[in-house]
Design an enzyme around this catalytic site. Sequence first.
Site, PDB file in Angstrom:
ATOM      1  N   LYS A  64       0.781 -12.185  11.614  1.00  0.00           N
ATOM      2  CA  LYS A  64       1.241 -12.122  12.999  1.00  0.00           C
ATOM      3  C   LYS A  64       0.291 -11.346  13.906  1.00  0.00           C
ATOM      4  CE  LYS A  64       4.264  -8.217  11.834  1.00  0.00           C
ATOM      5  NZ  LYS A  64       4.091  -8.365  10.368  1.00  0.00           N
ATOM      6  N   HIS A 192       8.299   0.202   6.574  1.00  0.00           N
ATOM      7  CA  HIS A 192       7.225   0.180   7.569  1.00  0.00           C
ATOM      8  C   HIS A 192       7.397   1.411   8.449  1.00  0.00           C
ATOM      9  CE1 HIS A 192       4.346  -1.079  10.554  1.00  0.00           C
ATOM     10  NE2 HIS A 192       4.181  -2.269   9.981  1.00  0.00           N
ATOM     11  N   GLU A 269       0.892  -4.025   4.000  1.00  0.00           N
ATOM     12  CA  GLU A 269       0.853  -5.093   4.999  1.00  0.00           C
ATOM     13  C   GLU A 269       0.006  -4.683   6.211  1.00  0.00           C
ATOM     14  OE1 GLU A 269       4.933  -5.714   5.959  1.00  0.00           O
ATOM     15  OE2 GLU A 269       5.513  -6.220   3.917  1.00  0.00           O
TER      16      GLU A 269
END
Length: 414
Positions: A64, A192, A269
């Site tokens: 993304k 996250h 990530e």
Amino acid sequence: MKDGSVTLVEEGVSVLQFMKKRIKSLSVNGDDDAFYLTDLNDVIQKHWRFLQQLPRVRPFYAVKCNSSIEVLQVLAALGTGFDCASKTEIKMILGMGVPATDIVYANPCKQPSHIRYAAKHGVNRMTFDCESELEKISENHPDTEMILRICTDDKGSIACLSKKFGAPLEICEHLLKIAKSLNVLVTGVSFHIGSGSSNPQTFHQAIADARRLFDIGNKLGHQMRVLDIGGGFPGHPDFRPRFEEFAAVIAESLDQYFPSTEDVEIIAEPGRYYVCSAFTLAANIITKKEEYVKEADGKVRRQLAYYLNDGLYGSFLNTFIRKEDKSLKPTLLKDILPSAERFPSKLWGPCCTEKDMILEEVALPELEVGDWIIFQNMGAYHQTMATTFNGFLPPPVHYILSKDQWMIFENQLH
């Protein structure tokens, strides 16, 4: 990579040097469209830096953040996995020949038809943070391997993702029990810390929380073997704390809570970390206006307004949403004497709306229509969030790679 999509350059040729050469070539043809120049050397070097600092962690690049096919192809060749958030992203990565096992469907809230698409194509690793997600999974992809996403203390971040995603710790055991009752296998924990975090210690607490849930999951009969430490790694070269400071905290915390003697796969990530500094935008001044403002003391101040051919609805939408305008530092390609007077200036985009302002005030020397303004560190979320409002298309991207780096790159792949 596509033939002709990447220009090989001599070692030591900088992005700005190549950009000046390209702009000179464009001016001969009367081309003044905005464009990006991307240094793939930067992406490759970021990868080796990541592996050096975090040798136990395999990066799964967050698609993304920037879905440029050339960047994705380089990262795939380097051996990264991919964090996908939708059917479209999964399809894109699979279409490059990446195996489904190298994809984590890391969106905790998924559309049922997208889940079925993932199931059909063998994408089994997914995240969840609530009961309804488990119910969807049990109906649409019973063979999946779920990763429980938990909340973190991300108050020190620019983007506080735990406002939207992540299960509070107090309900996680309940979710693990629900998963067991639905015959949904949970194989790990993810989190996250938020984008733009100023506190590396957030990783320590999140890893400690994940350890606690690993133990609970194993007791309930789940096969806890994947730890996903998410993103939040800085990609801007001037950002503090530096990446190495985050990596030091992560490495120490992993050794404490997930020692290498355990059979646990650790992934991350990273998104902006890989691409932020690799992309540089060149925009052209298409209109110049003089404005005179009367100050409180009665003096009249001259200020200038420049209209560029890229703006808020193009490359700068993320800057507006995240309120990151302080990180925007325009660079000029024309030679300006150090003694040249600076004027308070506004930078507008090209769209027919008063909202299309890039910078409300920045000190610049007097410029002219046709001059170029450069913005560095434009790789993260600038392209992927651009619109086509008013018919202005996102700037095209051109890529460079040093010949020496290409030879090293090829040797490492073989």
